[in-house]
Enzyme design. Structure first.
Site, PDB file in Angstrom:
ATOM      1  CE  LYS A   1      -6.534 -11.912  11.003  1.00  0.00           C
ATOM      2  NZ  LYS A   1      -5.989 -13.085  11.655  1.00  0.00           N
TER       3      LYS A   1
ATOM      4  CG  HIS B   1      -2.157  -0.794   1.071  1.00  0.00           C
ATOM      5  ND1 HIS B   1      -2.131  -2.162   1.021  1.00  0.00           N
ATOM      6  CD2 HIS B   1      -3.457  -0.431   0.954  1.00  0.00           C
ATOM      7  CE1 HIS B   1      -3.371  -2.615   0.887  1.00  0.00           C
ATOM      8  NE2 HIS B   1      -4.198  -1.574   0.838  1.00  0.00           N
TER       9      HIS B   1
END
Length: 191
Positions: free
Chosen positions: A105, A37
């Site tokens: 998650k 990222h």
């Protein structure tokens, strides 16, 4: 509702999804964790082109375990990682690329506004690394292996990848936030 979607995703694909729906994905998805990222955002700032196309993409928050057999990469395990770590980078990522879904998650913090009318968050149950690996048919390629195996961007071909639960939809609904509010309200009654 239950949906089977194929990448690249269109805006219409995610607009019909509501928090709590079940999704199965087929097509190409990209793994990306913290370092990936950060590099995506750095390349944007440096006006450099990415070696992969994120328009209509699905980013899987995952640091897979891979092995090489006969010159090809194979997935050993590919369970989701905690998505909240990528929360701060997500709004800018969505501003510069048309990523349509994130898979991981535990939910994400403060991203519902950034995702509105743009993207969804799909929750995969933690501890399902072997189940995830079964749905991955092929490793197309790997980008940025210099970041290390778990931080590299793996381009994966998946079939019926899931079940995934829409945790955050593109209409400002966040299942994780709702559960947290209910838990706090129940806890405050006990005090």
């Amino acid at each position: 509702m239950e949906y089977r979607l194929t990448t690249p995703l269109k805006k219409e694909d995610i607009e019909k999804l509501k928090a709590g729906d079940i999704v199965y994905l087929s097509g190409t998805i990209f793994t990306a964790r913290d370092e990936a990222h950060a590099r995506i955002l750095e390349m944007y700032q440096e006006k450099k082109e990415l070696p992969f196309d994120l328009e209509g993409s699905v980013i899987y928050h995952c640091g897979p375990l891979m092995k090489k057999r006969e010159g090809n990469w194979e997935v050993v395990a590919a369970g989701p990682t905690t998505s909240a770590r990528m929360s701060k980078m997500t709004p800018k990522l969505l501003e510069i690329h048309e990523v349509r879904a994130f898979v991981g998650k535990g939910g994400m913090d403060n991203v519902t506004d950034a995702m509105e009318n743009k993207a969804v968050y799909l929750a995969f149950t933690g501890g399902c690394a072997a189940l995830a690996a079964i749905s991955i048919e092929k490793v197309n390629t790997v980008h940025w292996l210099d970041l290390g195996m778990p931080e590299a961007v793996w381009e994966l071909e998946v079939s019926e990848f899931g079940p995934l639960v829409v945790g955050i939809d593109s209409h400002n609904n966040d299942l994780f936030l709702e559960v947290s509010k209910k838990a706090k309200a129940a806890y405050s009654k006990l005090e």
